[in-house]
Design a protein around this motif. Structure first.
Motif, PDB file in Angstrom:
ATOM      1  N   ALA A 119       0.826  -1.213   0.000  1.00 31.69           N
ATOM      2  CA  ALA A 119       0.000   0.000   0.000  1.00 31.69           C
ATOM      3  C   ALA A 119       0.858   1.260   0.000  1.00 31.69           C
ATOM      4  O   ALA A 119       0.424   2.313  -0.497  1.00 31.69           O
ATOM      5  CB  ALA A 119      -0.922  -0.012   1.212  1.00 31.69           C
ATOM      6  N   GLN A 120       2.086   1.177   0.529  1.00 32.52           N
ATOM      7  CA  GLN A 120       2.967   2.345   0.595  1.00 32.52           C
ATOM      8  C   GLN A 120       3.514   2.743  -0.777  1.00 32.52           C
ATOM      9  O   GLN A 120       4.017   3.850  -0.951  1.00 32.52           O
ATOM     10  CB  GLN A 120       4.123   2.057   1.556  1.00 32.52           C
ATOM     11  CG  GLN A 120       3.680   1.831   2.990  1.00 32.52           C
ATOM     12  CD  GLN A 120       4.840   1.470   3.909  1.00 32.52           C
ATOM     13  OE1 GLN A 120       5.995   1.778   3.616  1.00 32.52           O
ATOM     14  NE2 GLN A 120       4.536   0.845   5.025  1.00 32.52           N
ATOM     15  N   VAL A 121       3.435   1.827  -1.741  1.00 28.55           N
ATOM     16  CA  VAL A 121       3.943   2.127  -3.093  1.00 28.55           C
ATOM     17  C   VAL A 121       2.850   1.964  -4.145  1.00 28.55           C
ATOM     18  O   VAL A 121       3.118   1.674  -5.305  1.00 28.55           O
ATOM     19  CB  VAL A 121       5.174   1.261  -3.436  1.00 28.55           C
ATOM     20  CG1 VAL A 121       6.374   1.687  -2.604  1.00 28.55           C
ATOM     21  CG2 VAL A 121       4.879  -0.231  -3.238  1.00 28.55           C
ATOM     22  N   GLY A 122       1.595   2.141  -3.725  1.00 31.29           N
ATOM     23  CA  GLY A 122       0.489   2.167  -4.680  1.00 31.29           C
ATOM     24  C   GLY A 122       0.044   0.823  -5.204  1.00 31.29           C
ATOM     25  O   GLY A 122      -0.533   0.742  -6.296  1.00 31.29           O
ATOM     26  N   LEU A 123       0.281  -0.239  -4.446  1.00 30.84           N
ATOM     27  CA  LEU A 123      -0.127  -1.575  -4.861  1.00 30.84           C
ATOM     28  C   LEU A 123      -1.141  -2.149  -3.885  1.00 30.84           C
ATOM     29  O   LEU A 123      -1.146  -1.814  -2.692  1.00 30.84           O
ATOM     30  CB  LEU A 123       1.098  -2.500  -4.947  1.00 30.84           C
ATOM     31  CG  LEU A 123       2.066  -2.190  -6.092  1.00 30.84           C
ATOM     32  CD1 LEU A 123       3.408  -2.867  -5.855  1.00 30.84           C
ATOM     33  CD2 LEU A 123       1.474  -2.635  -7.431  1.00 30.84           C
ATOM     34  N   HIS A 124      -1.994  -3.042  -4.393  1.00 32.56           N
ATOM     35  CA  HIS A 124      -3.071  -3.627  -3.588  1.00 32.56           C
ATOM     36  C   HIS A 124      -2.815  -5.122  -3.451  1.00 32.56           C
ATOM     37  O   HIS A 124      -2.827  -5.855  -4.440  1.00 32.56           O
ATOM     38  CB  HIS A 124      -4.420  -3.378  -4.274  1.00 32.56           C
ATOM     39  CG  HIS A 124      -5.607  -3.790  -3.466  1.00 32.56           C
ATOM     40  ND1 HIS A 124      -5.855  -3.306  -2.197  1.00 32.56           N
ATOM     41  CD2 HIS A 124      -6.630  -4.646  -3.748  1.00 32.56           C
ATOM     42  CE1 HIS A 124      -6.971  -3.836  -1.731  1.00 32.56           C
ATOM     43  NE2 HIS A 124      -7.461  -4.654  -2.657  1.00 32.56           N
ATOM     44  N   ALA A 125      -2.568  -5.567  -2.219  1.00 28.78           N
ATOM     45  CA  ALA A 125      -2.264  -6.987  -1.971  1.00 28.78           C
ATOM     46  C   ALA A 125      -2.999  -7.450  -0.715  1.00 28.78           C
ATOM     47  O   ALA A 125      -2.408  -7.569   0.363  1.00 28.78           O
ATOM     48  CB  ALA A 125      -0.760  -7.194  -1.808  1.00 28.78           C
ATOM     49  N   PRO A 126      -4.295  -7.732  -0.831  1.00 31.04           N
ATOM     50  CA  PRO A 126      -5.097  -8.078   0.346  1.00 31.04           C
ATOM     51  C   PRO A 126      -4.918  -9.531   0.810  1.00 31.04           C
ATOM     52  O   PRO A 126      -5.826 -10.354   0.736  1.00 31.04           O
ATOM     53  CB  PRO A 126      -6.526  -7.826  -0.139  1.00 31.04           C
ATOM     54  CG  PRO A 126      -6.468  -8.152  -1.606  1.00 31.04           C
ATOM     55  CD  PRO A 126      -5.110  -7.682  -2.061  1.00 31.04           C
ATOM     56  N   VAL A 127      -3.720  -9.849   1.275  1.00 28.65           N
ATOM     57  CA  VAL A 127      -3.434 -11.218   1.712  1.00 28.65           C
ATOM     58  C   VAL A 127      -3.924 -11.438   3.137  1.00 28.65           C
ATOM     59  O   VAL A 127      -3.958 -10.513   3.953  1.00 28.65           O
ATOM     60  CB  VAL A 127      -1.930 -11.528   1.619  1.00 28.65           C
ATOM     61  CG1 VAL A 127      -1.485 -11.526   0.164  1.00 28.65           C
ATOM     62  CG2 VAL A 127      -1.105 -10.516   2.419  1.00 28.65           C
ATOM     63  N   VAL A 128      -4.290 -12.680   3.424  1.00 25.89           N
ATOM     64  CA  VAL A 128      -4.749 -13.051   4.761  1.00 25.89           C
ATOM     65  C   VAL A 128      -4.073 -14.360   5.171  1.00 25.89           C
ATOM     66  O   VAL A 128      -3.660 -15.147   4.313  1.00 25.89           O
ATOM     67  CB  VAL A 128      -6.282 -13.225   4.811  1.00 25.89           C
ATOM     68  CG1 VAL A 128      -6.989 -11.903   4.541  1.00 25.89           C
ATOM     69  CG2 VAL A 128      -6.744 -14.285   3.825  1.00 25.89           C
ATOM     70  N   PRO A 129      -3.958 -14.615   6.475  1.00 22.80           N
ATOM     71  CA  PRO A 129      -3.365 -15.881   6.932  1.00 22.80           C
ATOM     72  C   PRO A 129      -4.372 -17.017   6.875  1.00 22.80           C
ATOM     73  O   PRO A 129      -5.576 -16.816   7.062  1.00 22.80           O
ATOM     74  CB  PRO A 129      -2.962 -15.579   8.378  1.00 22.80           C
ATOM     75  CG  PRO A 129      -3.951 -14.544   8.828  1.00 22.80           C
ATOM     76  CD  PRO A 129      -4.249 -13.712   7.603  1.00 22.80           C
ATOM     77  N   ASN A 130      -3.866 -18.196   6.612  1.00 28.80           N
ATOM     78  CA  ASN A 130      -4.691 -19.403   6.641  1.00 28.80           C
ATOM     79  C   ASN A 130      -3.851 -20.515   7.275  1.00 28.80           C
ATOM     80  O   ASN A 130      -2.769 -20.820   6.791  1.00 28.80           O
ATOM     81  CB  ASN A 130      -5.126 -19.800   5.230  1.00 28.80           C
ATOM     82  CG  ASN A 130      -6.080 -20.973   5.232  1.00 28.80           C
ATOM     83  OD1 ASN A 130      -5.662 -22.123   5.267  1.00 28.80           O
ATOM     84  ND2 ASN A 130      -7.367 -20.678   5.192  1.00 28.80           N
ATOM     85  N   ARG A 131      -4.353 -21.065   8.374  1.00 29.12           N
ATOM     86  CA  ARG A 131      -3.570 -22.077   9.084  1.00 29.12           C
ATOM     87  C   ARG A 131      -3.723 -23.448   8.446  1.00 29.12           C
ATOM     88  O   ARG A 131      -4.826 -23.876   8.104  1.00 29.12           O
ATOM     89  CB  ARG A 131      -3.991 -22.165  10.557  1.00 29.12           C
ATOM     90  CG  ARG A 131      -3.143 -23.173  11.347  1.00 29.12           C
ATOM     91  CD  ARG A 131      -3.471 -23.118  12.827  1.00 29.12           C
ATOM     92  NE  ARG A 131      -4.816 -23.605  13.115  1.00 29.12           N
ATOM     93  CZ  ARG A 131      -5.426 -23.464  14.295  1.00 29.12           C
ATOM     94  NH1 ARG A 131      -4.803 -22.817  15.266  1.00 29.12           N
ATOM     95  NH2 ARG A 131      -6.646 -23.923  14.475  1.00 29.12           N
ATOM     96  N   GLY A 132      -2.599 -24.119   8.288  1.00 26.54           N
ATOM     97  CA  GLY A 132      -2.593 -25.504   7.850  1.00 26.54           C
ATOM     98  C   GLY A 132      -1.861 -26.357   8.863  1.00 26.54           C
ATOM     99  O   GLY A 132      -0.740 -26.018   9.272  1.00 26.54           O
ATOM    100  N   GLN A 133      -2.483 -27.437   9.293  1.00 27.04           N
ATOM    101  CA  GLN A 133      -1.832 -28.360  10.216  1.00 27.04           C
ATOM    102  C   GLN A 133      -1.402 -29.605   9.445  1.00 27.04           C
ATOM    103  O   GLN A 133      -2.109 -30.083   8.559  1.00 27.04           O
ATOM    104  CB  GLN A 133      -2.761 -28.729  11.366  1.00 27.04           C
ATOM    105  CG  GLN A 133      -3.146 -27.526  12.220  1.00 27.04           C
ATOM    106  CD  GLN A 133      -3.992 -27.908  13.418  1.00 27.04           C
ATOM    107  OE1 GLN A 133      -3.628 -28.780  14.203  1.00 27.04           O
ATOM    108  NE2 GLN A 133      -5.126 -27.234  13.571  1.00 27.04           N
ATOM    109  N   ASP A 164      -8.715 -31.512  17.304  1.00 24.89           N
ATOM    110  CA  ASP A 164      -9.735 -31.809  16.303  1.00 24.89           C
ATOM    111  C   ASP A 164      -9.131 -31.950  14.911  1.00 24.89           C
ATOM    112  O   ASP A 164      -9.458 -32.889  14.169  1.00 24.89           O
ATOM    113  CB  ASP A 164     -10.797 -30.706  16.284  1.00 24.89           C
ATOM    114  CG  ASP A 164     -11.702 -30.738  17.499  1.00 24.89           C
ATOM    115  OD1 ASP A 164     -11.664 -31.758  18.227  1.00 24.89           O
ATOM    116  OD2 ASP A 164     -12.423 -29.756  17.733  1.00 24.89           O
ATOM    117  N   ALA A 165      -8.247 -31.020  14.534  1.00 22.45           N
ATOM    118  CA  ALA A 165      -7.644 -31.070  13.199  1.00 22.45           C
ATOM    119  C   ALA A 165      -6.710 -32.267  13.054  1.00 22.45           C
ATOM    120  O   ALA A 165      -6.716 -32.949  12.022  1.00 22.45           O
ATOM    121  CB  ALA A 165      -6.888 -29.774  12.912  1.00 22.45           C
ATOM    122  N   ILE A 166      -5.928 -32.531  14.087  1.00 19.66           N
ATOM    123  CA  ILE A 166      -5.015 -33.675  14.037  1.00 19.66           C
ATOM    124  C   ILE A 166      -5.800 -34.974  13.890  1.00 19.66           C
ATOM    125  O   ILE A 166      -5.449 -35.853  13.096  1.00 19.66           O
ATOM    126  CB  ILE A 166      -4.133 -33.705  15.291  1.00 19.66           C
ATOM    127  CG1 ILE A 166      -3.148 -32.521  15.282  1.00 19.66           C
ATOM    128  CG2 ILE A 166      -3.364 -35.025  15.396  1.00 19.66           C
ATOM    129  CD1 ILE A 166      -2.381 -32.356  16.566  1.00 19.66           C
TER     130      ILE A 166
END
Length: 378
Positions: free
Chosen positions: A220-234, A278-280
Motif C-alpha cells: 500500500a505504501q507504493v500504490g499496490l493492492h495486496a489483500p493477503v490473509v493468513p490461513n492455518r494448515g496443520q 480436532d484437526a489432528i
C-alpha cells in the motif's frame, strides 16, 4: 534493458526464488529476510509440485502452473550443482483421492473445464480397482481418483535452503533478522528507500515486495493492492516406513527420508499457528481411510503454520503505476511455482525481460471490483 540493483523484501520461498532468478542473470540483489521470527509458509507447505486442479476459474493460471512445472527439473539440477543440496524433487505423477461418486464427478467436471478453457493438462480418472493397481495400499472406502503425469513433489525446507545458498553462491547478499516497516519512493536518487523501525535502511532503483503476510501493508505504501490473509494448515509426520507410496497424493506423500507427511487442514483463524486435537484427529482419520496400513504407524510430529492467501487463492504479480520499479509478488503455491518465479518473475522484476503476456489477470485491483465474489479455491 539494463541491469539495476534490486532489493527483495521477504526471504521465504517466493522472495528467495525471485532473488535467485534475478541474481543468476547478473542483477545485484539484496534479499532482506525477517529470519526465524517470520511466519514461514514453507514450514507448512505439503511439498506438492502440482498442476491438476490449478486454474478452474482463471485459464491463465492453469497455463502459468503448467509452465512452472516445466522449469522444475532444470531448477532442481541447477541448485544441486551450485549448492550440493538435493531438494528431493520427483516428477512421478500425482494422485488426487476421492471418497464418493459425487466427489469423483465434480473432479472430472473441473478438470475437463480447465482443459476446455485451454489448460492442456493431461489427466485420467480412475476407479478403486484401477487406482489400486498403481497404489496397492489404497483403502476399500476410496471411490477412485485422478492422475496427472506432470505432478510431483519436493522438500520445501530443502528448497528454501538451496535457494538461499544458491543466491549467496552467485553473489547475492542476504541480510537476516530485519523487519521492514516502511518503503519510500523518490526520496533519494536511488529510487526506493527500504527501512526498518530501528533505523536501518537500504536503497535501490527497484524493489520487490514478497513479504508474505507483511505484503499488504508494504504494498500500500507504493500504490499496490495486496489483500493477503493468513490461513492455518496443520500437518502430521509419521515414523520412517519402508517405501510403499511411489506417488504423491493430496492426502499423503512419502518423503525422501521415508516418513509419511499427512495433511492438511485449511483454517481461517487469524495469526494462530498452534495445533488442535480436532484437526489432528481429522487428518489422521482421513489418512487411515486412504491408506489403512497407516493405522498402526506412530506419529512423531504435528505442527501448524500460516500460509498466505489472497481472496481467490491466486497469485498477485504487479508493478506499481504510481511508483515504477516497485513490484509485489505473492503466491500460495511457493513450491509449485518456484521454477517460474526464478526463471520468469525474477528477470522481469529485475528489469531484464518484459512482463509476461496476460499477467494483467494477476493484478491486485481485481479484488476492488464490488461485482466480483471470491473464494480461496484455486
Amino acid at each position: 534493458m539494463q541491469t539495476k540493483e534490486l532489493i527483495v523484501v521477504g526471504g521465504g520461498l517466493v522472495g528467495a526464488a525471485i532473488a535467485y532468478g534475478a541474481a543468476r542473470i547478473g542483477t545485484p540483489v539484496t534479499l532482506l529476510d525477517q529470519g526465524d521470527i517470520a511466519h514461514r509458509a514453507s514450514r507448512g507447505n505439503f511439498g506438492l509440485v502440482w498442476v491438476q486442479s490449478k486454474g478452474e476459474n482463471l485459464p491463465r493460471y492453469a497455463l502459468w502452473s503448467k509452465d512452472a512445472v516445466s522449469y522444475w527439473p532444470t531448477l532442481a539440477q541447477e541448485l544441486l550443482e551450485l549448492t550440493g543440496v538435493d531438494v528431493a524433487y520427483r516428477q512421478s505423477g500425482g494422485f488426487w483421492i476421492g471418497f464418493n461418486d459425487a466427489e469423483m464427478h465434480a473432479r472430472e467436471r473441473m478438470l475437463t473445464k480447465i482443459n476446455n478453457s485451454g489448460g492442456g493438462v493431461p489427466f485420467e480418472m480412475l476407479d478403486n480397482a484401477e487406482l489400486k493397481a498403481r497404489l496397492p495400499a489404497i483403502g476399500k472406502t476410496v471411490a477412485g481418483g485422478s492422475f496427472c503425469p506432470l505432478d510431483g513433489h519436493a522438500n520445501p525446507l530443502l528448497l528454501l535452503h538451496a535457494l538461499h545458498a544458491g543466491l549467496k553462491a552467485i553473489g547475492g547478499r542476504i541480510v537476516s533478522s530485519v523487519n521492514i516497516s516502511k518503503i519510500v519512493y523518490g526520496k533519494r536518487a536511488a529510487g526506493f528507500e527500504v527501512m526498518t523501525r530501528d533505523g536501518q535502511s537500504w536503497s535501490a532503483p527497484r524493489v520487490v515486495i514478497a513479504a508474505g503476510l507483511g505484503s499488504k501493508a508494504l504494498a500500500a505504501q507504493v500504490g499496490l493492492h495486496a489483500p493477503v490473509v493468513p490461513n492455518r494448515g496443520q500437518v502430521l509426520i509419521t515414523e520412517r516406513l519402508k517405501p510403499f507410496l511411489p506417488y504423491p497424493t493430496n492426502k499423503a506423500r512419502q518423503t525422501n527420508e521415508g516418513t509419511i507427511q499427512l495433511g492438511y487442514s485449511v483454517e481461517d483463524v487469524g495469526l494462530d499457528d498452534t495445533t488442535t486435537v480436532d484437526a489432528i484427529e481429522w487428518i489422521a482419520k482421513r489418512s487411515i481411510a486412504t491408506f489403512p496400513l497407516l493405522s498402526d504407524v506412530r506419529l512423531v510430529r504435528a505442527w501448524g503454520s500460516l500460509r498466505v492467501l489472497t481472496p481467490d487463492g491466486l497469485p498477485i504479480y504487479q508493478e506499481s503505476l504510481s511508483c515504477p520499479g516497485a513490484f509485489v509478488a505473492t503466491s500460495h503455491s511457493g513450491v509449485s511455482l518456484a521454477g517460474a518465479h526464478a526463471y520468469v518473475i525474477g528477470p522481469w522484476m529485475a528489469g531484464m525481460r518484459q512482463e509476461p503476456v496476460g499477467f494483467d489477470a494477476f493484478a491486485g485491483e481485481r479484488f476492488m471490483d464490488p461485482m466480483r465474489k471470491f473464494s480461496h479455491g484455486h
